[in-house]
Design a protein around this motif. Structure first.
Motif, PDB file in Angstrom:
ATOM      1  N   GLY A   1      25.009  55.261  44.132  1.00 45.79           N
ATOM      2  CA  GLY A   1      24.059  54.682  45.057  1.00 45.79           C
ATOM      3  C   GLY A   1      22.738  54.395  44.370  1.00 45.79           C
ATOM      4  N   SER A   2      21.702  54.263  45.162  1.00 45.32           N
ATOM      5  CA  SER A   2      20.385  53.954  44.632  1.00 45.32           C
ATOM      6  C   SER A   2      19.337  54.704  45.423  1.00 45.32           C
ATOM      7  CB  SER A   2      20.125  52.453  44.705  1.00 45.32           C
ATOM      8  OG  SER A   2      20.130  52.016  46.055  1.00 45.32           O
ATOM      9  N   PHE A   3      18.150  54.836  44.839  1.00 46.54           N
ATOM     10  CA  PHE A   3      17.012  55.375  45.553  1.00 46.54           C
ATOM     11  C   PHE A   3      15.762  54.716  44.995  1.00 46.54           C
ATOM     12  CE2 PHE A   3      17.913  58.080  42.006  1.00 46.54           C
ATOM     13  CZ  PHE A   3      16.685  58.509  41.509  1.00 46.54           C
ATOM     14  N   ALA A   4      14.833  54.443  45.865  1.00 50.32           N
ATOM     15  CA  ALA A   4      13.691  53.608  45.496  1.00 50.32           C
ATOM     16  C   ALA A   4      12.600  54.381  44.784  1.00 50.32           C
ATOM     17  CB  ALA A   4      13.114  52.943  46.741  1.00 50.32           C
ATOM     18  N   SER A   5      12.448  55.672  45.111  1.00 54.73           N
ATOM     19  CA  SER A   5      11.325  56.410  44.551  1.00 54.73           C
ATOM     20  C   SER A   5      11.689  57.878  44.404  1.00 54.73           C
ATOM     21  CB  SER A   5      10.088  56.268  45.451  1.00 54.73           C
ATOM     22  OG  SER A   5      10.355  56.822  46.737  1.00 54.73           O
ATOM     23  N   PHE A   6      10.825  58.604  43.711  1.00 51.57           N
ATOM     24  CA  PHE A   6      10.995  60.047  43.561  1.00 51.57           C
ATOM     25  C   PHE A   6       9.627  60.698  43.715  1.00 51.57           C
ATOM     26  CE2 PHE A   6      10.805  58.015  39.390  1.00 51.57           C
ATOM     27  CZ  PHE A   6       9.678  58.601  38.835  1.00 51.57           C
ATOM     28  N   PRO A   7       9.596  61.979  44.098  1.00 51.59           N
ATOM     29  CA  PRO A   7       8.301  62.649  44.309  1.00 51.59           C
ATOM     30  C   PRO A   7       7.480  62.691  43.020  1.00 51.59           C
ATOM     31  CG  PRO A   7      10.104  63.920  45.259  1.00 51.59           C
ATOM     32  CD  PRO A   7      10.734  62.831  44.450  1.00 51.59           C
ATOM     33  N   PRO A   8       6.180  62.565  43.128  1.00 48.97           N
ATOM     34  CA  PRO A   8       5.332  62.522  41.930  1.00 48.97           C
ATOM     35  C   PRO A   8       5.136  63.869  41.255  1.00 48.97           C
ATOM     36  CG  PRO A   8       3.978  62.405  43.907  1.00 48.97           C
ATOM     37  CD  PRO A   8       5.406  62.351  44.366  1.00 48.97           C
ATOM     38  N   ASP A   9       5.599  64.966  41.894  1.00 52.82           N
ATOM     39  CA  ASP A   9       5.377  66.288  41.293  1.00 52.82           C
ATOM     40  C   ASP A   9       6.534  66.715  40.388  1.00 52.82           C
ATOM     41  OD1 ASP A   9       7.156  66.543  43.405  1.00 52.82           O
ATOM     42  OD2 ASP A   9       6.512  68.567  43.924  1.00 52.82           O
TER      43      ASP A   9
ATOM     44  N   THR B   1      -1.738  61.915  41.465  1.00 51.85           N
ATOM     45  CA  THR B   1      -1.488  61.955  40.027  1.00 51.85           C
ATOM     46  C   THR B   1      -0.004  62.209  39.789  1.00 51.85           C
ATOM     47  OG1 THR B   1      -3.684  62.841  39.603  1.00 51.85           O
ATOM     48  CG2 THR B   1      -2.065  63.088  37.856  1.00 51.85           C
ATOM     49  N   VAL B   2       0.598  61.412  38.917  1.00 52.72           N
ATOM     50  CA  VAL B   2       2.020  61.558  38.624  1.00 52.72           C
ATOM     51  C   VAL B   2       2.193  62.586  37.508  1.00 52.72           C
ATOM     52  CG1 VAL B   2       4.119  60.362  37.946  1.00 52.72           C
ATOM     53  CG2 VAL B   2       2.396  59.174  39.295  1.00 52.72           C
ATOM     54  N   ALA B   3       3.018  63.609  37.762  1.00 55.37           N
ATOM     55  CA  ALA B   3       3.222  64.679  36.786  1.00 55.37           C
ATOM     56  C   ALA B   3       4.268  64.330  35.734  1.00 55.37           C
ATOM     57  CB  ALA B   3       3.645  65.964  37.507  1.00 55.37           C
ATOM     58  N   MET B   4       5.057  63.293  35.970  1.00 57.09           N
ATOM     59  CA  MET B   4       6.224  62.986  35.147  1.00 57.09           C
ATOM     60  C   MET B   4       5.882  62.876  33.664  1.00 57.09           C
ATOM     61  SD  MET B   4       9.539  62.269  35.292  1.00 57.09           S
ATOM     62  CE  MET B   4       9.914  61.590  36.904  1.00 57.09           C
ATOM     63  N   GLN B   5       6.653  63.629  32.840  1.00 56.39           N
ATOM     64  CA  GLN B   5       6.534  63.547  31.391  1.00 56.39           C
ATOM     65  C   GLN B   5       7.824  63.059  30.742  1.00 56.39           C
ATOM     66  OE1 GLN B   5       5.131  67.226  29.696  1.00 56.39           O
ATOM     67  NE2 GLN B   5       3.366  67.346  31.061  1.00 56.39           N
ATOM     68  N   PHE B   6       8.979  63.305  31.393  1.00 50.38           N
ATOM     69  CA  PHE B   6      10.270  62.966  30.804  1.00 50.38           C
ATOM     70  C   PHE B   6      11.139  62.291  31.859  1.00 50.38           C
ATOM     71  CE2 PHE B   6       8.700  67.018  29.127  1.00 50.38           C
ATOM     72  CZ  PHE B   6       8.477  66.670  27.804  1.00 50.38           C
ATOM     73  N   LEU B   7      11.470  61.010  31.617  1.00 51.56           N
ATOM     74  CA  LEU B   7      12.302  60.247  32.547  1.00 51.56           C
ATOM     75  C   LEU B   7      13.446  59.618  31.763  1.00 51.56           C
ATOM     76  CD1 LEU B   7      12.897  59.021  35.318  1.00 51.56           C
ATOM     77  CD2 LEU B   7      11.325  57.146  34.754  1.00 51.56           C
ATOM     78  N   THR B   8      14.677  60.056  32.034  1.00 50.58           N
ATOM     79  CA  THR B   8      15.860  59.525  31.345  1.00 50.58           C
ATOM     80  C   THR B   8      16.869  59.061  32.388  1.00 50.58           C
ATOM     81  OG1 THR B   8      16.632  61.821  31.138  1.00 50.58           O
ATOM     82  CG2 THR B   8      15.629  60.852  29.206  1.00 50.58           C
ATOM     83  N   LEU B   9      17.079  57.747  32.409  1.00 55.66           N
ATOM     84  CA  LEU B   9      17.995  57.116  33.358  1.00 55.66           C
ATOM     85  C   LEU B   9      19.044  56.286  32.630  1.00 55.66           C
ATOM     86  CD1 LEU B   9      15.327  55.878  35.952  1.00 55.66           C
ATOM     87  CD2 LEU B   9      16.784  57.885  36.163  1.00 55.66           C
ATOM     88  N   ASN B  10      19.263  56.566  31.372  1.00 56.84           N
ATOM     89  CA  ASN B  10      20.195  55.773  30.571  1.00 56.84           C
ATOM     90  C   ASN B  10      21.639  55.957  31.022  1.00 56.84           C
ATOM     91  OD1 ASN B  10      19.324  58.416  29.131  1.00 56.84           O
ATOM     92  ND2 ASN B  10      21.387  58.037  28.353  1.00 56.84           N
TER      93      ASN B  10
END
Length: 722
Positions: free
Chosen positions: A284-292, A317-326
């Motif tokens: 499926g899909s999702f449009a967004s994720f929580p910023p924390d 403020t977005v806390a994200m440091q590591f985003l892997t969606l490969n």
């Protein structure tokens, strides 16, 4: 001789030894002794006379042999640390008689045997650490009787069997449980309510599935949960989505979990969280994720739709440091909203179906260290703002449709170690600033683009380079003579890659041994130069022969001339050599046969001549096609003899055998027939009576044949008439 001394700390003092025997020890008041982090290889015997000791730390030494039975005399001991030594026997049952013991750490030794069932006698025990040993057998159920146990670490052993409710029967105080990397299975009833409230659970690679464990429904204080590779093939239940608000680190990777992956809602004033959900069957899909969320790994799933973005407003403020969606099925463009994630250190969107141009705002990622956009359909020019990413270490943009030139975009990427722009439509001269500015570069791949012009001598300033791949372009001119400046290729010593969050960041495609290979964990060992399929001219530089650590050298499909350097045998670690489809002439150097590691060779379609060098290694390369197109070559494995050879050069010949006799037989047929014919004609010429008799015989034989033919003809006509 200090009877009033109560505490002695000698930790990390590099003490090589302490005498086993002292004439007199008067430490009657000593309660705490810390000898951790030294170089001790044994426990001094007089130490066991200190029966008033309450705390003893001997961890991180080199103590070997068994655990001494004399420990059971130290009845006052509350704290015993033997962590990280070389103790290689079983756990003595005498340790279980230390009734006051509250802390026991035997982790990371070489302990063998099983966990003694008497472990349940340690009624005061709060922390038990047995991880990192060679313990076998089942876990005794008596552990479930140690009421005060708060920490139980038995991971990284060879324990087998089943953990049941009995093993946790009275462990009401248990807070931390790590039992990963064993051959253990859980067998709890679906209605079981644990007596404890755990904060930390690590059960990676245990047998828990196929259903999601229902006993977790009771755990309301969980902060870290690791169920990596536990055989779960279920959806995540709704109760878990509601109860997991306190979890800061969740690892459900390498299972077969399906459904929608979005688990967390934003928690106000909560700590940043990490979600490792990779290698499952989320869809499926999702449009967004929580910023924390600090780390989100959803790689290796079945996700569709657009790249999700953080759910933020102007004040968040977005806390994200590591985003892997490969390795998903994401489509659309890379959204510019990702540029708001200015703390980002790793972004991996590789192996999806993304298209369109890159957002020009990607220069906002000033903390970015890894960027992987490979294996998509991204197009357009690479934005100049990429050059603002001064902390970037790994850049993968290969296998896309990028066009244009590099300009000056990468001049500020002074930390770059890994640059892969291969298999695009870039058109440019190879910029000299790559060699002038990117001095930390270790891997450079520009394969299969439209680069033209010569190879700049400035590249020779990349002394740390261990992979250079410029194959499949339109490069002209000669190979620079300064390639021996690549000091990392002078020997086979590996260079450690930086730690990367994304495994695909450690992947490099390279043509090796005649086929395209993906190098991952073994990339650190690869030393390679690939310049094939260009328009290079001139000779092969002698200086390349100094690169003794080189494993792969591919100069095929160019216009190189001259001889193969005699010193090619210096490349003693070479595994693959391809010089095919050039204009090389002369002989194959004998030193080539001395490269014991060589398992792939191709010198076809040149102008080489002379005998193929004999040698044990070359004799293993039995395919004649690796030499074809060189009319002047001879010797094994070709069937063509070299001058002076007496027998055909069959690769499988080991000496004179039956085929040699047939050779002489056929060679004698012609002369023998001629001599016999001359003899018969001479007799007929000089012997008149024999001559008459011979021609009379021939005439009679001819008449007989004519009569037979006439009779046969009459017979056929008669049959036809009837």
């Amino acid at each position: 001789m200090l009877p009033s001394l109560t505490s002695l700390e000698l930790a990390a003092c590099k003490l090589p030894t302490i005498p086993d025997h002292l004439s007199q020890v008067n430490l009657t008041s000593l309660a705490s002794l810390d000898l951790g982090g030294n170089l001790l290889n044994s426990i001094p015997l007089w130490l066991f006379n200190l029966t008033g000791l309450v705390q003893l730390n001997l961890g991180v030494n080199s103590i070997h042999g068994p655990i001494h039975d004399a420990f059971d005399q130290m009845t006052s001991l509350v704290y015993l640390d033997l962590y990280d030594n070389n103790i290689n026997t079983s756990i003595p049952k005498s340790l279980c008689n230390m009734s006051n013991l509250a802390y026991l750490n035997l982790g990371y030794n070489h302990l063998e045997g099983s966990i003694p069932s008497e472990i349940g006698h340690l009624a005061q025990l709060t922390k038990l650490i047995l991880s990192g040993n060679n313990l076998k057998g089942s876990v005794p159920s008596s552990l479930g009787k140690v009421k005060k146990l708060q920490i139980l670490y038995i991971s990284n052993n060879m324990l087998t069997g089943v953990l049941s409710e009995l093993h946790f029967e009275k462990l009401k105080e248990l807070k931390k449980l790590t039992i990963y990397n064993n051959d253990l299975a859980l067998n709890f009833s679906s209605s079981w309510i644990p007596p404890f409230q755990l904060r930390y659970i690590d059960m990676a690679y245990m047998k828990i599935g196929p259903r999601f464990p229902t006993w977790l429904q009771n755990q309301r204080e969980l902060e870290e949960l690791n169920l990596r590779g536990t055989g779960i093939s279920d959806t995540i239940p709704n109760w878990f989505r509601l109860n997991c608000c306190n979890i800061t680190t969740l690892d459900l990777s390498f299972n077969s979990i399906s459904g929608n992956p979005l688990l967390f809602r934003q928690i106000n004033h909560g700590p940043p969280r990490g979600m490792l959900l990779n290698n499952n069957k989320f869809e499926g899909s999702f449009a967004s994720f929580p910023p924390d969320i600090l780390e989100l790994d959803l790689s290796g799933n079945l996700l569709k739709g657009n790249v999700p973005i953080p759910d933020v407003d102007t004040t968040t403020t977005v806390a994200m440091q590591f985003l892997t969606l490969n390795d998903n099925r994401l489509t659309g463009t890379i959204p510019k909203e990702l540029c708001k994630m200015n703390r980002l250190e790793t972004l991996d969107l590789s192996n999806n179906q993304l298209s369109g141009r890159l957002p020009s705002c990607l220069g906002n990622w000033r903390n970015l260290r890894e960027l992987n956009l490979a294996k998509n359909s991204l197009s357009g020019q690479i934005p100049g703002s990429l050059g603002d990413l001064e902390n970037l270490v790994i850049l993968h943009m290969d296998r896309n449709k990028f066009i244009g030139n590099l300009g000056l975009i990468s001049q500020n990427l002074k930390s770059l170690q890994f640059l892969d722009l291969g298999e695009n439509d870039l058109e440019d001269f190879i910029p000299a600033w790559i060699g002038e500015k990117l001095l930390d570069l270790e891997f450079l791949r520009l394969e299969s683009n439209n680069f033209q012009g010569g190879i700049s001598y400035k590249l020779c300033q990349l002394t740390k380079l261990q992979v250079l791949n410029l194959a499949g372009n339109h490069l002209t001119g000669s190979i620079p003579y300064c390639f021996n400046n690549f000091s990392m290729m002078l020997n086979d010593a590996p260079r450690g890659l930086i730690f990367t969050r994304s495994p695909t960041a450690r992947t490099l495609s390279n043509f090796f041994k005649g086929r395209e290979l993906e190098f991952t964990s073994n990339l650190v060992f690869l030393k390679s130069i690939s310049l094939s399929n260009n328009k290079l001219v001139g000779e092969i530089p002698e200086e390349i022969m100094d690169l003794a650590g080189l494993q792969n050298l591919n100069l095929s499909k160019n216009h190189l001339s001259g001889r193969i350097p005699d010193r090619i045998g210096n490349l003693k670690h070479l595994e693959s050599l391809d010089l095919s489809i050039n204009q090389l002439f002369g002989g194959i150097p004998p030193s080539l046969s001395a490269i014991n590691s060589l398992s792939y060779l191709n010198v076809s379609y040149n102008n080489l001549s002379g005998r193929i060098p004999p040698g044990n290694q070359l004799q293993t390369l039995t395919d004649p096609s690796i030499y074809q197109g060189n009319g002047g070559l001879c010797g094994k494995p070709l069937l063509k003899n070299c001058p002076g050879d007496n027998t055909p050069a069959s690769f499988y010949d080991t000496g004179h055998h039956e085929s040699d006799h047939f050779t002489w037989f056929y060679a004698g047929i012609g002369p023998g027939f001629a001599i016999g014919l001359v003899g018969v004609l001479s007799v007929l010429h000089f012997k008149k009576s024999w001559r008459y008799a011979y021609f009379k015989f021939v005439e009679n034989a001819h008449s007989s044949c004519v009569m037979i033919a006439l009779k046969a003809s009459q017979l056929r006509r008669g049959i036809s008439t009837d």
